[in-house]
Design a protein around this motif. Structure first.
Motif, PDB file in Angstrom:
ATOM      1  N   ALA A  32       1.065  -1.262   0.036  1.00 47.55           N
ATOM      2  CA  ALA A  32      -0.138  -0.472   0.087  1.00 47.55           C
ATOM      3  C   ALA A  32       0.766   1.165   0.477  1.00 47.55           C
ATOM      4  CB  ALA A  32      -1.245   0.052   1.463  1.00 47.55           C
ATOM      5  N   GLN A  33       1.875   1.267   0.396  1.00 46.07           N
ATOM      6  CA  GLN A  33       2.718   2.489   0.908  1.00 46.07           C
ATOM      7  C   GLN A  33       4.655   2.359   0.346  1.00 46.07           C
ATOM      8  OE1 GLN A  33       2.550   5.024   4.406  1.00 46.07           O
ATOM      9  NE2 GLN A  33       0.843   3.563   4.941  1.00 46.07           N
ATOM     10  N   LYS A  34       4.896   3.172  -0.379  1.00 42.92           N
ATOM     11  CA  LYS A  34       6.217   2.637   0.242  1.00 42.92           C
ATOM     12  C   LYS A  34       7.323   2.684   1.031  1.00 42.92           C
ATOM     13  CE  LYS A  34      10.524   3.983  -3.200  1.00 42.92           C
ATOM     14  NZ  LYS A  34      10.777   4.727  -4.524  1.00 42.92           N
ATOM     15  N   GLN A  35       7.757   2.346   1.946  1.00 43.55           N
ATOM     16  CA  GLN A  35       8.332   2.247   2.676  1.00 43.55           C
ATOM     17  C   GLN A  35       9.465   1.378   2.918  1.00 43.55           C
ATOM     18  OE1 GLN A  35       4.998   2.240   5.774  1.00 43.55           O
ATOM     19  NE2 GLN A  35       4.485   0.205   5.818  1.00 43.55           N
ATOM     20  N   PRO A  36      10.432   1.257   4.230  1.00 47.97           N
ATOM     21  CA  PRO A  36      11.415   0.101   4.031  1.00 47.97           C
ATOM     22  C   PRO A  36      10.760  -1.333   4.747  1.00 47.97           C
ATOM     23  CG  PRO A  36      11.983   2.020   5.942  1.00 47.97           C
ATOM     24  CD  PRO A  36      10.034   2.274   5.311  1.00 47.97           C
ATOM     25  N   VAL A  37      11.237  -2.004   2.948  1.00 48.79           N
ATOM     26  CA  VAL A  37      11.088  -4.362   3.673  1.00 48.79           C
ATOM     27  C   VAL A  37      11.928  -4.486   4.459  1.00 48.79           C
ATOM     28  CG1 VAL A  37      10.032  -5.329   1.559  1.00 48.79           C
ATOM     29  CG2 VAL A  37      10.159  -3.242   1.573  1.00 48.79           C
ATOM     30  N   ARG A  38      11.212  -4.637   5.081  1.00 47.23           N
ATOM     31  CA  ARG A  38      11.910  -6.344   6.154  1.00 47.23           C
ATOM     32  C   ARG A  38      11.758  -7.526   5.373  1.00 47.23           C
ATOM     33  NH1 ARG A  38      11.538  -4.606  12.446  1.00 47.23           N
ATOM     34  NH2 ARG A  38      12.770  -2.488  11.622  1.00 47.23           N
ATOM     35  N   LEU A  39      12.521  -8.712   5.080  1.00 48.48           N
ATOM     36  CA  LEU A  39      12.467  -9.968   5.058  1.00 48.48           C
ATOM     37  C   LEU A  39      12.805 -10.939   5.588  1.00 48.48           C
ATOM     38  CD1 LEU A  39      12.489 -12.461   2.245  1.00 48.48           C
ATOM     39  CD2 LEU A  39      14.834 -11.749   2.013  1.00 48.48           C
ATOM     40  N   GLU A  40      11.792 -11.518   5.803  1.00 48.35           N
ATOM     41  CA  GLU A  40      12.096 -13.587   6.735  1.00 48.35           C
ATOM     42  C   GLU A  40      12.049 -14.427   5.448  1.00 48.35           C
ATOM     43  OE1 GLU A  40      10.210 -16.172  10.158  1.00 48.35           O
ATOM     44  OE2 GLU A  40       8.678 -14.850   8.667  1.00 48.35           O
ATOM     45  N   ILE A  41      13.247 -14.826   5.657  1.00 48.99           N
ATOM     46  CA  ILE A  41      13.682 -16.156   5.086  1.00 48.99           C
ATOM     47  C   ILE A  41      13.279 -18.003   5.648  1.00 48.99           C
ATOM     48  CG2 ILE A  41      15.166 -17.220   3.409  1.00 48.99           C
ATOM     49  CD1 ILE A  41      16.749 -15.078   3.127  1.00 48.99           C
ATOM     50  N   GLY A  42      12.193 -18.177   5.006  1.00 46.69           N
ATOM     51  CA  GLY A  42      12.274 -19.824   6.175  1.00 46.69           C
ATOM     52  C   GLY A  42      10.843 -19.394   6.682  1.00 46.69           C
ATOM     53  N   THR A  43       9.963 -18.536   6.363  1.00 50.18           N
ATOM     54  CA  THR A  43       9.034 -17.765   7.434  1.00 50.18           C
ATOM     55  C   THR A  43       7.664 -18.958   7.558  1.00 50.18           C
ATOM     56  OG1 THR A  43       8.575 -16.114   5.630  1.00 50.18           O
ATOM     57  CG2 THR A  43       6.036 -17.026   6.952  1.00 50.18           C
ATOM     58  N   GLY A  44       7.536 -20.040   7.495  1.00 47.80           N
ATOM     59  CA  GLY A  44       7.082 -21.681   7.746  1.00 47.80           C
ATOM     60  C   GLY A  44       5.180 -20.978   8.347  1.00 47.80           C
ATOM     61  N   LYS A  45       4.917 -20.783   9.007  1.00 58.93           N
ATOM     62  CA  LYS A  45       3.193 -20.285   9.038  1.00 58.93           C
ATOM     63  C   LYS A  45       3.101 -19.347   8.830  1.00 58.93           C
ATOM     64  CE  LYS A  45       2.135 -25.472  10.468  1.00 58.93           C
ATOM     65  NZ  LYS A  45       1.306 -26.301  11.831  1.00 58.93           N
ATOM     66  N   GLY A  46       3.941 -18.552   9.454  1.00 56.07           N
ATOM     67  CA  GLY A  46       4.149 -16.601   9.244  1.00 56.07           C
ATOM     68  C   GLY A  46       3.764 -16.311  10.601  1.00 56.07           C
ATOM     69  N   GLN A  47       3.548 -17.166  11.861  1.00 55.68           N
ATOM     70  CA  GLN A  47       3.570 -16.338  13.317  1.00 55.68           C
ATOM     71  C   GLN A  47       4.171 -14.833  13.256  1.00 55.68           C
ATOM     72  OE1 GLN A  47       2.750 -18.599  17.276  1.00 55.68           O
ATOM     73  NE2 GLN A  47       4.442 -16.922  17.909  1.00 55.68           N
TER      74      GLN A  47
END
Length: 215
Positions: A32-47
């Motif tokens: 929705a907006q352009k802002q800093p991005v963080r990446l999780e590698i191997g999210t699994g079920k995503g909790q």
């Protein structure tokens, strides 16, 4: 750990291209907006990443997972919540630079990654030097790699690998859930983290940055 196949996963993924991609070329356009991005590698079920996206609307979060059945669980929650700062990608993390060409992340999360304990599988560990090289290219200057694990051998290996690569440790914990630190106070647990901590196992963690050359 490979999850049991969920017959409904593929249908759900196919039905929501606005929330989940098999290639990330157009993911940035979905935020929705352009802002800093963080990446999780191997999210699994995503909790972890789902809660982080809820807590930090000022940051965009990208969940990367290769198991369709695992990521479909997170997608199901996202279909209901419609968090504008969370996007999902189904892909393998082997070649991150090709996968995320042009991206610049403020943080990369490695939560309870497969430790690949056999020596012959060392190159598959997400803190092996070839992966660290890719993280360095994908992170903004002073961007953080955050790792959490219950596996002491993998943790020690990761510290050695990071140190040999010239990374600097900002925070380090041998028992994150019992530390009196700002990181511990703000920590968001993963599914595995809750499971292992409930058994009394310590959670090891490190937050590290790459050495910045002085010009």
């Amino acid at each position: 750990m490979r999850l049991r196949n969920k017959p409904w996963a593929k249908e759900l993924i196919d039905a929501h291209p606005e929330l989940i991609q098999v290639q990330p070329e157009h993911v940035a356009d979905q935020f929705a907006q352009k802002q800093p991005v963080r990446l999780e590698i191997g999210t699994g079920k995503g909790q972890f990443i789902f809660k982080m996206a809820q807590l930090h609307p000022e940051i965009n979060f990208l969940a990367l997972e290769m198991q369709h059945s695992a990521l479909a669980v997170l997608l199901k929650a996202q279909v209901d919540a419609q968090l504008p700062n969370l996007q999902l990608v189904v892909a393998n993390a082997e070649n991150l630079q090709a996968l995320f060409a042009g991206w610049h992340f403020s943080e990369i999360y490695l939560n309870f990654s497969d430790p690949w304990p056999k020596t012959r599988h060392e190159k598959r560990r997400l803190t092996y030097s070839s992966f660290l090289t890719q993280y360095q290219q994908l992170l903004v200057p002073d961007g953080v790699v955050q790792l959490k694990t219950d596996n002491r051998h993998f943790f020690e290996y990761s510290l050695i690998s990071m140190n040999q690569f010239g990374m600097q440790f900002q925070q380090l914990s041998l028992d994150l859930h019992h530390d009196d630190t700002t990181w511990a106070a703000a920590n968001v647990p993963t599914e595995y983290e809750d499971k292992f901590s409930a058994k009394g196992q310590p959670i090891y963690g490190v937050r590290a940055v790459f050495h910045q050359a002085k010009g």
